[in-house]
Design a protein around this motif. Structure first.
Motif, PDB file in Angstrom:
ATOM      1  N   GLY A  21     -10.440-115.022 -29.972  1.00 33.13           N
ATOM      2  CA  GLY A  21     -11.800-115.216 -30.466  1.00 33.13           C
ATOM      3  C   GLY A  21     -12.305-113.992 -31.200  1.00 33.13           C
ATOM      4  N   ALA A  22     -12.043-112.819 -30.674  1.00 33.89           N
ATOM      5  CA  ALA A  22     -12.464-111.581 -31.335  1.00 33.89           C
ATOM      6  C   ALA A  22     -11.736-111.396 -32.657  1.00 33.89           C
ATOM      7  N   ILE A  23     -10.436-111.663 -32.676  1.00 31.66           N
ATOM      8  CA  ILE A  23      -9.677-111.548 -33.920  1.00 31.66           C
ATOM      9  C   ILE A  23     -10.179-112.557 -34.949  1.00 31.66           C
ATOM     10  N   TYR A  24     -10.452-113.785 -34.505  1.00 29.48           N
ATOM     11  CA  TYR A  24     -10.946-114.820 -35.414  1.00 29.48           C
ATOM     12  C   TYR A  24     -12.271-114.402 -36.045  1.00 29.48           C
ATOM     13  N   PHE A  25     -13.213-113.927 -35.239  1.00 28.88           N
ATOM     14  CA  PHE A  25     -14.518-113.568 -35.785  1.00 28.88           C
ATOM     15  C   PHE A  25     -14.462-112.301 -36.635  1.00 28.88           C
ATOM     16  N   CYS A  26     -13.551-111.401 -36.340  1.00 31.26           N
ATOM     17  CA  CYS A  26     -13.382-110.229 -37.210  1.00 31.26           C
ATOM     18  C   CYS A  26     -12.836-110.646 -38.573  1.00 31.26           C
ATOM     19  N   ILE A  27     -11.853-111.521 -38.588  1.00 28.61           N
ATOM     20  CA  ILE A  27     -11.297-111.999 -39.863  1.00 28.61           C
ATOM     21  C   ILE A  27     -12.342-112.810 -40.614  1.00 28.61           C
ATOM     22  N   ARG A  28     -13.082-113.642 -39.906  1.00 25.48           N
ATOM     23  CA  ARG A  28     -14.113-114.463 -40.546  1.00 25.48           C
ATOM     24  C   ARG A  28     -15.209-113.607 -41.166  1.00 25.48           C
ATOM     25  N   SER A  29     -15.664-112.599 -40.439  1.00 30.22           N
ATOM     26  CA  SER A  29     -16.719-111.737 -40.985  1.00 30.22           C
ATOM     27  C   SER A  29     -16.198-110.896 -42.146  1.00 30.22           C
ATOM     28  N   PHE A  30     -14.931-110.516 -42.106  1.00 29.96           N
ATOM     29  CA  PHE A  30     -14.358-109.765 -43.228  1.00 29.96           C
ATOM     30  C   PHE A  30     -14.273-110.621 -44.483  1.00 29.96           C
ATOM     31  N   GLY A  33     -17.588-111.116 -46.328  1.00 28.15           N
ATOM     32  CA  GLY A  33     -18.130-109.946 -46.996  1.00 28.15           C
ATOM     33  C   GLY A  33     -19.070-109.098 -46.164  1.00 28.15           C
ATOM     34  N   TYR A  34     -19.032-109.239 -44.850  1.00 23.63           N
ATOM     35  CA  TYR A  34     -19.916-108.436 -44.006  1.00 23.63           C
ATOM     36  C   TYR A  34     -19.431-106.998 -43.854  1.00 23.63           C
ATOM     37  N   TRP A  35     -18.211-106.702 -44.269  1.00 24.55           N
ATOM     38  CA  TRP A  35     -17.672-105.359 -44.130  1.00 24.55           C
ATOM     39  C   TRP A  35     -17.589-104.631 -45.456  1.00 24.55           C
ATOM     40  N   GLY A  36     -17.974-105.262 -46.538  1.00 24.55           N
ATOM     41  CA  GLY A  36     -17.813-104.678 -47.852  1.00 24.55           C
ATOM     42  C   GLY A  36     -18.886-103.654 -48.177  1.00 24.55           C
ATOM     43  N   GLY A  37     -18.806-103.130 -49.391  1.00 26.99           N
ATOM     44  CA  GLY A  37     -19.774-102.136 -49.844  1.00 26.99           C
ATOM     45  C   GLY A  37     -21.154-102.719 -50.086  1.00 26.99           C
ATOM     46  N   GLU A  38     -21.230-104.025 -50.291  1.00 25.43           N
ATOM     47  CA  GLU A  38     -22.518-104.665 -50.544  1.00 25.43           C
ATOM     48  C   GLU A  38     -23.065-105.374 -49.311  1.00 25.43           C
ATOM     49  N   SER A  39     -22.602-105.035 -48.149  1.00 22.63           N
ATOM     50  CA  SER A  39     -23.018-105.737 -46.935  1.00 22.63           C
ATOM     51  C   SER A  39     -24.462-105.449 -46.553  1.00 22.63           C
ATOM     52  N   GLU A  40     -25.012-104.328 -46.999  1.00 24.15           N
ATOM     53  CA  GLU A  40     -26.384-103.964 -46.654  1.00 24.15           C
ATOM     54  C   GLU A  40     -27.404-104.478 -47.670  1.00 24.15           C
ATOM     55  N   ASP A  41     -26.968-105.145 -48.736  1.00 26.52           N
ATOM     56  CA  ASP A  41     -27.890-105.587 -49.783  1.00 26.52           C
ATOM     57  C   ASP A  41     -28.929-106.567 -49.260  1.00 26.52           C
ATOM     58  N   VAL A  42     -28.547-107.445 -48.364  1.00 27.86           N
ATOM     59  CA  VAL A  42     -29.483-108.436 -47.836  1.00 27.86           C
ATOM     60  C   VAL A  42     -30.598-107.747 -47.067  1.00 27.86           C
ATOM     61  N   LYS A  43     -30.261-106.728 -46.298  1.00 31.86           N
ATOM     62  CA  LYS A  43     -31.272-106.014 -45.520  1.00 31.86           C
ATOM     63  C   LYS A  43     -32.288-105.357 -46.440  1.00 31.86           C
ATOM     64  N   PHE A  44     -31.835-104.719 -47.492  1.00 34.78           N
ATOM     65  CA  PHE A  44     -32.762-104.052 -48.401  1.00 34.78           C
ATOM     66  C   PHE A  44     -33.592-105.068 -49.175  1.00 34.78           C
TER      67      PHE A  44
END
Length: 56
Positions: A21-30, A33-44
């Motif tokens: 489950g942890a591996i699945y959700f890590c791959i899914r989030s990757f 685009g939650y780990w990319g350089g633009e991952s904080e754009d939504v917050k701003f």
């Protein structure tokens, strides 16, 4: 009857279930685009919208 085997099998099953489950959700989030350089754009974007009066 020995009750050790069912508890050992259950604990191993839960361990592998949580591990996969942890591996699945890590791959899914990757992939999403939650780990990319633009991952904080939504917050701003949300914080910038809150500065305007009446949400506009």
């Amino acid at each position: 009857m020995d009750y050790t085997y069912p508890s050992v099998f259950l604990s191993y099953f839960l361990f592998f279930l949580f591990l996969f489950g942890a591996i699945y959700f890590c791959i899914r989030s990757f992939r999403r685009g939650y780990w990319g350089g633009e991952s904080e754009d939504v917050k701003f974007h949300v914080f910038d919208e809150g500065d305007k009066p009446n949400g506009r």
